[in-house]
Design a protein around this motif. Structure first.
Motif, PDB file in Angstrom:
ATOM      1  N   LEU A 102      39.005  51.401  45.159  1.00 20.36           N
ATOM      2  CA  LEU A 102      38.931  50.977  43.746  1.00 20.36           C
ATOM      3  C   LEU A 102      38.081  49.724  43.543  1.00 20.36           C
ATOM      4  N   ASP A 103      37.375  49.694  42.417  1.00 21.81           N
ATOM      5  CA  ASP A 103      36.625  48.508  41.988  1.00 21.81           C
ATOM      6  C   ASP A 103      37.172  48.083  40.624  1.00 21.81           C
ATOM      7  N   HIS A 112      34.738  31.614  30.998  1.00 23.83           N
ATOM      8  CA  HIS A 112      33.797  32.368  31.836  1.00 23.83           C
ATOM      9  C   HIS A 112      34.376  32.631  33.222  1.00 23.83           C
ATOM     10  N   ASP A 113      35.644  32.392  33.393  1.00 21.20           N
ATOM     11  CA  ASP A 113      36.277  32.664  34.679  1.00 21.20           C
ATOM     12  C   ASP A 113      36.331  34.173  34.869  1.00 21.20           C
ATOM     13  N   ALA A 114      36.117  34.611  36.107  1.00 20.08           N
ATOM     14  CA  ALA A 114      36.164  36.043  36.379  1.00 20.08           C
ATOM     15  C   ALA A 114      36.790  36.282  37.738  1.00 20.08           C
ATOM     16  N   GLY A 115      37.436  37.428  37.875  1.00 24.38           N
ATOM     17  CA  GLY A 115      37.989  37.827  39.164  1.00 24.38           C
ATOM     18  C   GLY A 115      37.727  39.305  39.350  1.00 24.38           C
ATOM     19  N   ALA A 116      37.429  39.694  40.595  1.00 22.69           N
ATOM     20  CA  ALA A 116      37.101  41.101  40.828  1.00 22.69           C
ATOM     21  C   ALA A 116      37.483  41.516  42.240  1.00 22.69           C
ATOM     22  N   VAL A 117      37.709  42.822  42.386  1.00 24.05           N
ATOM     23  CA  VAL A 117      37.890  43.408  43.714  1.00 24.05           C
ATOM     24  C   VAL A 117      36.931  44.576  43.852  1.00 24.05           C
ATOM     25  N   LYS A 124      47.332  50.137  43.916  1.00 19.77           N
ATOM     26  CA  LYS A 124      47.032  50.930  42.717  1.00 19.77           C
ATOM     27  C   LYS A 124      46.500  50.129  41.541  1.00 19.77           C
ATOM     28  N   LYS A 125      47.090  48.970  41.267  1.00 15.14           N
ATOM     29  CA  LYS A 125      46.704  48.238  40.046  1.00 15.14           C
ATOM     30  C   LYS A 125      45.553  47.282  40.363  1.00 15.14           C
ATOM     31  N   ALA A 126      44.359  47.845  40.458  1.00 19.19           N
ATOM     32  CA  ALA A 126      43.199  47.046  40.877  1.00 19.19           C
ATOM     33  C   ALA A 126      42.913  45.906  39.898  1.00 19.19           C
ATOM     34  N   ILE A 127      43.091  46.167  38.589  1.00 20.29           N
ATOM     35  CA  ILE A 127      42.767  45.114  37.611  1.00 20.29           C
ATOM     36  C   ILE A 127      43.735  43.931  37.767  1.00 20.29           C
ATOM     37  N   SER A 128      44.967  44.211  38.193  1.00 23.73           N
ATOM     38  CA  SER A 128      45.943  43.131  38.379  1.00 23.73           C
ATOM     39  C   SER A 128      45.595  42.300  39.611  1.00 23.73           C
TER      40      SER A 128
END
Ligand code: SD4
Length: 334
Positions: A102-103, A112-117, A124-128
């Motif tokens: 998952l991306d 403008h803070d950002a976090g990503a995987v 399962k909860k990639a956005i979390s």
């Protein structure tokens, strides 16, 4: 000092205008025109594709109750991640060796803070997890097994992302004995219609005037293991600017990320272009560069004006849904 919603001091802006008048017409016209500030707008949530209305129905009561756009985007996207859709979240799009990865990315307008995987496995909860990257670390993107390790440190449980459907899809593909089409020649100047779509993108504006954007996907079918697409790349899969608006992208991410389409669209709106025109100009740039891909973008200005554009997807109806106090509207993208 009074400021408008762009943070520009009205007093400073007024003094500048008076100063211009004093200069006379020739010198005044040498100054670049300042786009007029975009009004704050009322709360909204926009989510892409057919699951947009369902995701908005999760997010809207939170917004209406004064909830934060950050919580709203996370909840709306979690809803889609757990639906069992083939293109988002667990249980779909296996890679070349049959594993679903998952991306996801989340970006917070005020800072403008950002976090990503990227290439997240077994969670399962990639956005979390992306939100944890944003809130708990100084990093912006964590990938692969290390993203899983990070998620475990943050308290997420590991479980298989393979479902009957994803296993079946991989079995059928593997039985043909073909290698992944990702080794084919670059798609520039050729028709490159990959099967597949549906990355979820959500944008919310809350009652406090804060914007947030997020997106989540399992990417591209039979991708080379380790592949990360456009979704977790800031300015590619999604982008927000608190003073202007936000955009989300979907489609052939390997090509789309070369154009930073969501950053491009937001910058066009900052320059004064209307959302629909900004979406169209952004997609046109990709087509003008000689790429014949499937891809789309949805954009929304902070005053609630929105627009969308796509290239390819002749038989695939790309749409987004926008929910406001007036209700939910599904917008087909021509
Ligand atoms: C990707 N952009 O990983 C995603 C896939 C997608 O609609 O959006 N499909 O390339």
């Amino acid at each position: 000092m009074a400021t408008d919603d762009t943070g520009i001091s009205r007093r400073a802006f007024g003094a500048g205008a008076a100063g211009l008048a004093a200069l006379g017409p020739a010198q005044a016209s040498a100054k670049p025109a300042k786009p007029s500030p975009i009004p704050t707008g009322k709360p909204f949530i926009l989510t892409t594709w057919d699951f947009g209305a369902g995701a908005n129905a999760i997010g809207w009561p939170m917004l209406a109750g004064g909830g934060s756009a950050l919580d709203v985007v996370e909840a709306a996207i979690n809803h889609v991640e757990l639906l069992g859709d083939y293109w988002v979240g667990a249980g779909g799009v296996p890679n070349e060796v049959g594993e679903t990865t998952l991306d996801a990315m989340i970006m917070w307008g005020p800072t403008h803070d950002a976090g990503a995987v990227g290439c997240l496995k077994r969670v399962k909860k990639a956005i979390s997890v992306a939100r944890k990257v944003m809130e708990e670390t100084q990093h912006s993107l964590i990938v692969g097994d290390d993203a899983t390790r990070f998620a475990a440190r943050m308290g997420f449980t590991e479980s298989s992302l393979t479902s009957v459907v994803s296993q079946q899809a991989w079995d059928n593909w593997a039985a043909k004995g073909e290698k992944t089409n990702a080794f084919d020649p670059e798609p520039i100047g050729k028709d490159s219609k990959l099967v597949g779509h549906d990355t979820v993108g959500s944008i919310a504006l809350d009652a406090a005037g804060n914007l947030c954007v997020g997106c989540s996907t399992n990417g591209r079918e039979f991708k080379i293991p380790g592949r990360v697409g456009d979704s977790p790349i800031v300015g590619a899969g999604a982008y927000v600017d608190q003073a202007v608006g936000a955009a989300v992208a979907t489609g052939n991410g390997d090509v789309m990320m070369r154009f930073l389409p969501t950053y491009h669209a937001v910058e066009l709106m900052r320059g004064g272009m209307a959302p629909q025109a900004a979406a169209e100009a952004t997609i046109k740039r990709i087509a003008d560069a000689g790429y014949s891909i499937d891809g789309g973008i949805a954009v929304i200005r902070r005053d609630g004006m929105h627009g969308g554009a796509k290239t390819g997807w002749a038989d695939t109806p790309f749409s987004y849904s926008v929910q406001t106090a007036a209700g939910n509207v599904k917008v087909p993208v021509a």
